[in-house]
Structures are given as structure tokens and as C-alpha cells.
Motif scaffolding. Sequence first.
Motif, short mmCIF file in Angstrom:
data_model
loop_
_atom_site.label_atom_id
_atom_site.label_comp_id
_atom_site.label_asym_id
_atom_site.label_seq_id
_atom_site.Cartn_x
_atom_site.Cartn_y
_atom_site.Cartn_z
N PRO A 94 8.61 -3.96 6.32
CA PRO A 94 7.41 -3.13 6.15
C PRO A 94 7.33 -1.95 7.10
CG PRO A 94 6.88 -5.20 7.23
CD PRO A 94 8.29 -5.33 6.75
N MET A 95 8.05 -1.99 8.24
CA MET A 95 7.97 -0.91 9.22
C MET A 95 8.93 0.24 8.90
SD MET A 95 5.59 -2.11 10.94
CE MET A 95 5.50 -0.83 12.17
N ALA A 96 9.83 0.02 7.94
CA ALA A 96 10.75 1.10 7.57
C ALA A 96 9.99 2.19 6.84
CB ALA A 96 11.87 0.54 6.70
N ARG A 97 10.60 3.37 6.78
CA ARG A 97 9.99 4.51 6.07
C ARG A 97 10.98 5.07 5.05
NH1 ARG A 97 6.30 2.44 7.60
NH2 ARG A 97 4.59 3.16 8.92
N PRO A 98 10.75 4.83 3.74
CA PRO A 98 9.69 3.98 3.18
C PRO A 98 10.00 2.52 3.38
CG PRO A 98 11.15 4.73 1.44
CD PRO A 98 11.62 5.41 2.69
N PRO A 99 8.99 1.65 3.22
CA PRO A 99 9.23 0.22 3.42
C PRO A 99 10.24 -0.32 2.41
CG PRO A 99 7.06 0.60 2.45
CD PRO A 99 7.58 1.93 2.88
N VAL A 100 11.00 -1.31 2.86
CA VAL A 100 12.00 -1.92 1.99
C VAL A 100 11.38 -3.12 1.28
CG1 VAL A 100 14.28 -3.01 1.89
CG2 VAL A 100 13.84 -1.18 3.55
N CYS A 101 11.52 -3.16 -0.03
CA CYS A 101 11.00 -4.26 -0.83
C CYS A 101 12.13 -4.87 -1.66
CB CYS A 101 9.88 -3.79 -1.76
SG CYS A 101 8.40 -3.19 -0.90
N LYS A 102 12.01 -6.16 -1.89
CA LYS A 102 13.04 -6.86 -2.67
C LYS A 102 12.40 -7.63 -3.81
CE LYS A 102 16.95 -10.03 -2.27
NZ LYS A 102 17.79 -10.87 -1.38
N ARG A 106 0.80 -1.22 0.00
CA ARG A 106 0.00 0.00 0.00
C ARG A 106 0.84 1.29 0.00
NH1 ARG A 106 -3.05 -2.66 -1.92
NH2 ARG A 106 -4.99 -3.55 -1.10
N ALA A 107 2.13 1.18 0.19
CA ALA A 107 2.97 2.38 0.24
C ALA A 107 3.04 3.03 -1.14
CB ALA A 107 4.37 2.02 0.72
N ARG A 108 3.20 4.35 -1.18
CA ARG A 108 3.31 5.06 -2.46
C ARG A 108 4.68 4.88 -3.09
NH1 ARG A 108 0.36 10.97 -1.46
NH2 ARG A 108 -1.72 10.13 -0.99
N GLU A 109 5.68 4.75 -2.26
CA GLU A 109 7.04 4.53 -2.75
C GLU A 109 7.75 3.56 -1.82
OE1 GLU A 109 8.79 8.39 -2.89
OE2 GLU A 109 9.15 8.49 -0.73
N VAL A 110 8.76 2.89 -2.38
CA VAL A 110 9.48 1.87 -1.61
C VAL A 110 10.98 2.01 -1.85
CG1 VAL A 110 7.56 0.23 -1.73
CG2 VAL A 110 9.34 0.16 -3.48
N ARG A 111 11.74 1.50 -0.88
CA ARG A 111 13.19 1.40 -1.08
C ARG A 111 13.45 0.03 -1.69
NH1 ARG A 111 17.31 4.27 0.86
NH2 ARG A 111 15.96 5.30 2.40
#
Length: 216
Positions: free
Chosen positions: A44-52, A6-11
Motif C-alpha cells: 500500500p505504501m508504493a506509488r502507485p500501490p501494488v495490488c494482487k 482508495r487509490a485512483r490507479e494501481v500496479r
Amino acid sequence: MNEQIRAREVRLVGPEGEQVGIVPLERALQLAADVDLDLVEVAPMARPPVCKLMDFGKFKYESALKAREARRNQQQTVIKEMKLRPKIDPHDYETKKGHVVRFLKAGDKVKVTIMFRGREQSRPELGYRLLRRLESEITDLGYVEAAPKQDGRNMIMVLAPHRAVKASAVAATASRGAPRDRAADESAEPAADETAAVGETAAAGNTGLAADTSGE
């Protein structure tokens, strides 16, 4: 994962662990589709969340294999119990010390209980000396994990095997390809005045505590 994010942007982290940087979610999903991988939130708790970017099905399969292997190699911690009397006969003492040595060599902890009766309760130093004697005679195999402590009419000390001894026991178990036969640990034949302790041993079986018997 994927459209559930649901985040708008991710790392974004690439499939080989390379850092892509912060990107819009739509861009991350497009990159995942381009290489036929999943976009998975790993923090998921990071800002922005980290995705791989990863093959999630393969990841789950490999994780299950690792967990199964870890369970296979894990040795259950077992606590044996050895009961002695403060005025134990020298022969009985050597027999019970032999059991303690065997338990430690097998990688198990041992709860040593000194049982006081009648006037013996006024002489706790007898039990303390006996426990210290036992400690000094098994130092090459184990150490005192819980120091002697009075518990009602009993005095209790817990011995644990040294790390190297336990590792050796685990390796021996693994080399046989099967769990160690716990029944062998209870092969010592009880004396005639110890028959009553059999019920206690059976009750302790459900908790992984194999109770031994006392000697005069």
C-alpha cells in the motif's frame, strides 16, 4: 481490499504473479470480478500501490496453517543455570559438567555462575580458570556466547550449543512428536547443603530459567 482501496490507479499483479501493469482502480476491480477473485493491496505504501488478484479467504487460511506449523516446529529457547564455587571438589565439578553437557545436547543455553565468598573475592582468576577449563571441555558441543564477566560477587559465562547440536535436539524432539520433558533436566539430586537453592529454582521457573545448585 476491493472497494476499500482508495487509490485512483494501481500496479496490478495477476493471480500467478504475472505483472499486468498500472491500471485504473475501476479496471482492476472489474478484472477481479471477472475471475471471481479479490483485489488485495500487497504494497500500500508504493506509488502507485501494488495490488494482487487472489482468493483472500484461501490466502488467510493457508497463512494460518503456515503460522501454526511454524509454532509447532519452533523450539523455545531455554537458559539453564549451573552454579559452581571457585574451589569446587573434582567430583562435584565432573557432576556439574555432566549437567552442562546434557543441557547443551538438549539444545539449551547454559549460564554458568561462579560464586565467590569471603576472601575468594580477591582471587577472581580462580573462577576465570575454572570457566576456561569448562569451555575447553565442551567445545565439541557448544561455544561461549557471553565471555566470563564479573557481576558483583559472581562471575558469569553463557554457553550455547553449536547449530548442528541444536538442530539434532530439535529433530529428536520432533521425532517423538511431543515437547521435550523439561522435568528430566532437573533430575539430578541436590546435595544436602544445596537444599536452600530449591526456592531459587522455583522462582526462576516463570522466566524459563531453570537454576541448578552449587557445589563445594
